[in-house]
Design a protein around this motif. Structure first.
Motif, PDB file in Angstrom:
ATOM      1  N   LYS A  64       0.741  -1.155  -0.032  1.00 18.91           N
ATOM      2  CA  LYS A  64      -0.121  -0.023  -0.018  1.00 18.91           C
ATOM      3  C   LYS A  64       0.788   1.192   0.026  1.00 18.91           C
ATOM      4  CE  LYS A  64      -3.852  -2.454   0.314  1.00 18.91           C
ATOM      5  NZ  LYS A  64      -4.718  -2.526  -0.937  1.00 18.91           N
ATOM      6  N   ASN A  65       2.200   1.140   0.053  1.00 19.07           N
ATOM      7  CA  ASN A  65       2.810   2.379   0.048  1.00 19.07           C
ATOM      8  C   ASN A  65       2.957   2.847  -1.540  1.00 19.07           C
ATOM      9  OD1 ASN A  65       5.502   3.792  -0.193  1.00 19.07           O
ATOM     10  ND2 ASN A  65       6.220   2.671   1.559  1.00 19.07           N
ATOM     11  N   PRO A  66       2.818   4.230  -1.487  1.00 20.27           N
ATOM     12  CA  PRO A  66       2.976   4.862  -2.943  1.00 20.27           C
ATOM     13  C   PRO A  66       4.145   4.920  -3.737  1.00 20.27           C
ATOM     14  CG  PRO A  66       2.630   6.387  -0.879  1.00 20.27           C
ATOM     15  CD  PRO A  66       2.398   5.189  -0.487  1.00 20.27           C
ATOM     16  N   HIS A  67       5.289   4.643  -2.730  1.00 23.89           N
ATOM     17  CA  HIS A  67       6.434   4.569  -3.412  1.00 23.89           C
ATOM     18  C   HIS A  67       6.617   3.296  -3.961  1.00 23.89           C
ATOM     19  CE1 HIS A  67       7.180   8.476  -2.039  1.00 23.89           C
ATOM     20  NE2 HIS A  67       6.574   8.404  -0.949  1.00 23.89           N
ATOM     21  N   ARG A  68       5.925   2.396  -3.959  1.00 25.50           N
ATOM     22  CA  ARG A  68       6.429   0.978  -4.284  1.00 25.50           C
ATOM     23  C   ARG A  68       6.541   0.893  -5.937  1.00 25.50           C
ATOM     24  NH1 ARG A  68       1.213   1.352  -3.968  1.00 25.50           N
ATOM     25  NH2 ARG A  68      -0.223   0.267  -5.601  1.00 25.50           N
ATOM     26  N   ASP A  69       7.189  -0.020  -6.319  1.00 27.99           N
ATOM     27  CA  ASP A  69       7.042  -0.200  -7.790  1.00 27.99           C
ATOM     28  C   ASP A  69       5.669  -0.752  -8.300  1.00 27.99           C
ATOM     29  OD1 ASP A  69       9.643   0.642  -8.188  1.00 27.99           O
ATOM     30  OD2 ASP A  69      10.526  -1.347  -8.058  1.00 27.99           O
ATOM     31  N   ARG A  70       5.416  -0.578  -9.636  1.00 26.90           N
ATOM     32  CA  ARG A  70       4.063  -1.183 -10.073  1.00 26.90           C
ATOM     33  C   ARG A  70       4.485  -2.143 -10.840  1.00 26.90           C
ATOM     34  NH1 ARG A  70       3.556   2.795  -6.593  1.00 26.90           N
ATOM     35  NH2 ARG A  70       1.617   4.132  -6.477  1.00 26.90           N
ATOM     36  N   TYR A  71       3.686  -3.250 -10.830  1.00 24.52           N
ATOM     37  CA  TYR A  71       3.604  -4.567 -12.163  1.00 24.52           C
ATOM     38  C   TYR A  71       2.347  -4.787 -12.171  1.00 24.52           C
ATOM     39  CZ  TYR A  71       3.967  -8.835 -14.235  1.00 24.52           C
ATOM     40  OH  TYR A  71       3.540 -10.014 -15.128  1.00 24.52           O
ATOM     41  N   ILE A  72       2.044  -4.559 -13.532  1.00 21.67           N
ATOM     42  CA  ILE A  72       0.734  -4.805 -13.971  1.00 21.67           C
ATOM     43  C   ILE A  72       0.758  -5.905 -15.373  1.00 21.67           C
ATOM     44  CG2 ILE A  72      -1.214  -4.149 -15.213  1.00 21.67           C
ATOM     45  CD1 ILE A  72      -0.932  -1.240 -13.554  1.00 21.67           C
ATOM     46  N   GLN A  73       0.048  -7.104 -14.856  1.00 17.42           N
ATOM     47  CA  GLN A  73       0.286  -8.155 -15.732  1.00 17.42           C
ATOM     48  C   GLN A  73      -0.777  -8.025 -17.009  1.00 17.42           C
ATOM     49  OE1 GLN A  73       1.810 -11.954 -14.831  1.00 17.42           O
ATOM     50  NE2 GLN A  73       0.367 -13.191 -15.984  1.00 17.42           N
ATOM     51  N   SER A  74      -0.346  -7.573 -18.167  1.00 17.05           N
ATOM     52  CA  SER A  74      -1.348  -7.348 -19.285  1.00 17.05           C
ATOM     53  C   SER A  74      -1.808  -8.942 -19.691  1.00 17.05           C
ATOM     54  CB  SER A  74      -0.634  -6.483 -20.490  1.00 17.05           C
ATOM     55  OG  SER A  74      -1.658  -6.131 -21.542  1.00 17.05           O
ATOM     56  N   LYS A  75      -0.916  -9.793 -19.994  1.00 10.03           N
ATOM     57  CA  LYS A  75      -1.406 -10.882 -20.596  1.00 10.03           C
ATOM     58  C   LYS A  75      -1.966 -11.799 -19.360  1.00 10.03           C
ATOM     59  CE  LYS A  75       1.682 -14.324 -21.425  1.00 10.03           C
ATOM     60  NZ  LYS A  75       2.393 -14.983 -21.965  1.00 10.03           N
ATOM     61  N   GLY A  76      -2.924 -11.224 -18.949  1.00  9.62           N
ATOM     62  CA  GLY A  76      -3.700 -11.703 -17.742  1.00  9.62           C
ATOM     63  C   GLY A  76      -3.967 -13.106 -17.885  1.00  9.62           C
ATOM     64  N   HIS A  77      -4.194 -13.650 -18.961  1.00  6.12           N
ATOM     65  CA  HIS A  77      -4.709 -15.071 -19.189  1.00  6.12           C
ATOM     66  C   HIS A  77      -3.739 -16.017 -18.581  1.00  6.12           C
ATOM     67  CE1 HIS A  77      -2.680 -13.900 -22.675  1.00  6.12           C
ATOM     68  NE2 HIS A  77      -2.314 -15.341 -22.946  1.00  6.12           N
ATOM     69  N   CYS A  78      -2.563 -15.551 -18.442  1.00  2.00           N
ATOM     70  CA  CYS A  78      -1.456 -16.434 -17.750  1.00  2.00           C
ATOM     71  C   CYS A  78      -1.294 -16.068 -16.301  1.00  2.00           C
ATOM     72  CB  CYS A  78      -0.050 -16.289 -18.722  1.00  2.00           C
ATOM     73  SG  CYS A  78      -0.028 -16.651 -20.229  1.00  2.00           S
ATOM     74  N   GLY A 134      -0.552   5.482 -17.764  1.00  2.00           N
ATOM     75  CA  GLY A 134      -1.187   6.476 -16.893  1.00  2.00           C
ATOM     76  C   GLY A 134      -0.365   6.443 -15.577  1.00  2.00           C
ATOM     77  N   GLU A 135      -0.249   5.236 -15.117  1.00  3.56           N
ATOM     78  CA  GLU A 135       0.605   4.947 -13.768  1.00  3.56           C
ATOM     79  C   GLU A 135       2.156   5.912 -13.841  1.00  3.56           C
ATOM     80  OE1 GLU A 135       0.133   3.675 -10.855  1.00  3.56           O
ATOM     81  OE2 GLU A 135      -1.728   2.243 -11.029  1.00  3.56           O
ATOM     82  N   ALA A 136       2.763   5.825 -14.831  1.00  5.34           N
ATOM     83  CA  ALA A 136       3.633   6.197 -15.178  1.00  5.34           C
ATOM     84  C   ALA A 136       3.838   7.621 -15.349  1.00  5.34           C
ATOM     85  CB  ALA A 136       4.651   5.907 -16.341  1.00  5.34           C
ATOM     86  N   ILE A 137       2.693   8.163 -15.881  1.00  6.14           N
ATOM     87  CA  ILE A 137       2.547   9.798 -16.132  1.00  6.14           C
ATOM     88  C   ILE A 137       2.272  10.383 -14.768  1.00  6.14           C
ATOM     89  CG2 ILE A 137       1.260  11.431 -16.864  1.00  6.14           C
ATOM     90  CD1 ILE A 137       0.632   9.911 -19.414  1.00  6.14           C
ATOM     91  N   ALA A 138       1.573   9.421 -13.963  1.00  5.69           N
ATOM     92  CA  ALA A 138       1.075  10.144 -12.478  1.00  5.69           C
ATOM     93  C   ALA A 138       2.345  10.284 -11.558  1.00  5.69           C
ATOM     94  CB  ALA A 138       0.230   9.290 -11.952  1.00  5.69           C
ATOM     95  N   ALA A 139       3.406   8.988 -11.865  1.00  3.52           N
ATOM     96  CA  ALA A 139       4.591   9.204 -11.154  1.00  3.52           C
ATOM     97  C   ALA A 139       5.403  10.395 -11.443  1.00  3.52           C
ATOM     98  CB  ALA A 139       5.099   7.904 -11.184  1.00  3.52           C
ATOM     99  N   LYS A 140       5.423  10.498 -12.760  1.00  4.99           N
ATOM    100  CA  LYS A 140       6.188  11.797 -13.156  1.00  4.99           C
ATOM    101  C   LYS A 140       5.574  13.164 -12.475  1.00  4.99           C
ATOM    102  CE  LYS A 140       9.275  10.054 -16.037  1.00  4.99           C
ATOM    103  NZ  LYS A 140      10.821  10.298 -16.361  1.00  4.99           N
ATOM    104  N   LEU A 141       4.349  13.304 -12.631  1.00  3.68           N
ATOM    105  CA  LEU A 141       3.672  14.397 -12.042  1.00  3.68           C
ATOM    106  C   LEU A 141       3.784  14.622 -10.585  1.00  3.68           C
ATOM    107  CD1 LEU A 141       0.159  14.330 -14.128  1.00  3.68           C
ATOM    108  CD2 LEU A 141       2.265  15.881 -14.466  1.00  3.68           C
ATOM    109  N   ASP A 142       4.044  13.527  -9.881  1.00  6.75           N
ATOM    110  CA  ASP A 142       4.086  13.671  -8.549  1.00  6.75           C
ATOM    111  C   ASP A 142       5.469  13.626  -8.188  1.00  6.75           C
ATOM    112  OD1 ASP A 142       1.222  13.571  -8.203  1.00  6.75           O
ATOM    113  OD2 ASP A 142       1.163  11.457  -7.990  1.00  6.75           O
ATOM    114  N   ASP A 143       6.086  13.506  -8.888  1.00  8.58           N
ATOM    115  CA  ASP A 143       7.825  13.560  -8.684  1.00  8.58           C
ATOM    116  C   ASP A 143       8.315  12.443  -7.986  1.00  8.58           C
ATOM    117  OD1 ASP A 143      10.421  14.704  -9.104  1.00  8.58           O
ATOM    118  OD2 ASP A 143      10.284  15.918  -7.300  1.00  8.58           O
TER     119      ASP A 143
END
Length: 283
Positions: A64-78, A134-143
């Motif tokens: 839940k830490n906002p500074h954690r790395d994000r991983y989103i699995q696009s090939k969700g079927h696997c 979107g996540e990456a843009i948000a991180a840039k905007l929030d420095d």
């Protein structure tokens, strides 16, 4: 960003053994559930092993830490590869996977945020990368300095949303974004070159303004070096083409299209375990 959570770093040998362990586990639960995306899970599980044990600054304690790395699995079927990796890292008890694909279980055929450790619901192909942009843009905007990773299947590349996201990521100079392509060259109905040819991916992505690197997707050292050494080029998003084999690790599944979502018979399951035990003994 350095790998900062409290997990003890495994040796290279331990990391290789972990890949075998994860293959055994994903086959175990697919066999028990009598459902799953076997071939693609086996092709991408080495990438997940490296991400969660060597790269991502995320664990059950900082999820839940906002500074954690994000991983989103696009090939969700696997999702089976993701579930066994998250269970191994302690996001939930492995015993939860006994309910895989059962009525009212959260452990279903695609990632859902109802499962601890899953960042976003995915599964509809072509959605993971746009969310990550979107996540990456948000991180840039929030420095903020955390990184954003996604895993794409090569069979989902023809989705138009991916190409809009490729263009946007380059436009916004998202060098905090890493897209990994599980390039096993096959999809449910055959080889990509016959179903919808997307070659040459490297030239296409470079033309879209991404920095691109190709690695052996079953070589753990190559994967770690590509994913953990900072952006491939400052000011550009990074695209890692991981050349993999569908069904990797099981001789009768490797490169055979029907194992896209095939479930082994009792005899095939025992043979698969036998082969994995042999691989384990050689490490």
């Amino acid at each position: 960003m350095k790998f900062s959570h409290k997990l003890k770093k495994m040796t290279n040998k331990e990391l290789k053994l972990k890949s075998v362990f994860l293959r055994k586990n994903l086959l175990k639960y697919i066999y028990k559930a009598k459902a799953g995306h076997t071939g693609g899970s086996l092709s991408c599980v080495d990438t997940l092993n490296v991400l969660y044990n060597r790269v991502l600054n995320v664990d059950p304690n900082n999820f839940k830490n906002p500074h954690r790395d994000r991983y989103i699995q696009s090939k969700g079927h696997c999702v089976e590869a993701l579930f066994v990796t998250l269970a191994d890292r302690g996001f939930f008890p492995e015993s939860d996977l006994e309910t895989l694909c059962q009525y009212q279980s959260h452990y279903i055929g695609h990632p859902t945020k109802k499962v601890n450790g899953v960042e976003q619901n995915t599964g509809a192909l072509g959605h993971g990368l746009p969310i990550c942009v979107g996540e990456a843009i948000a991180a840039k905007l929030d420095d903020k300095s955390h990184r954003v990773y996604t895993l794409l299947g090569d069979g989902e590349l023809p989705e138009g949303s991916n190409w809009e996201a490729f263009l946007s990521a380059s436009h916004y100079k998202l060098d905090n974004l890493y897209a990994i392509l599980d390039n096993n060259k096959q999809q449910i109905t055959g080889y990509n070159k016959d179903v919808m040819n997307t070659d040459s991916v490297r030239q296409k992505l470079e033309a879209f303004g991404w920095a691109v690197k190709e690695v052996d997707g079953h070589n753990l050292e190559e994967l770690e070096e590509a994913l953990n050494s900072g952006p491939l080029e400052t000011g550009k998003p990074s695209f890692i083409i991981a050349h993999t084999i569908k069904g990797k690790g099981i001789s009768y599944m490797e490169g055979v299209t029907k194992w896209h979502h095939g479930v082994p018979s009792p005899e095939q399951y025992e043979l698969a375990l036998s082969e994995l035990r042999e691989a384990e003994a050689l490490i």
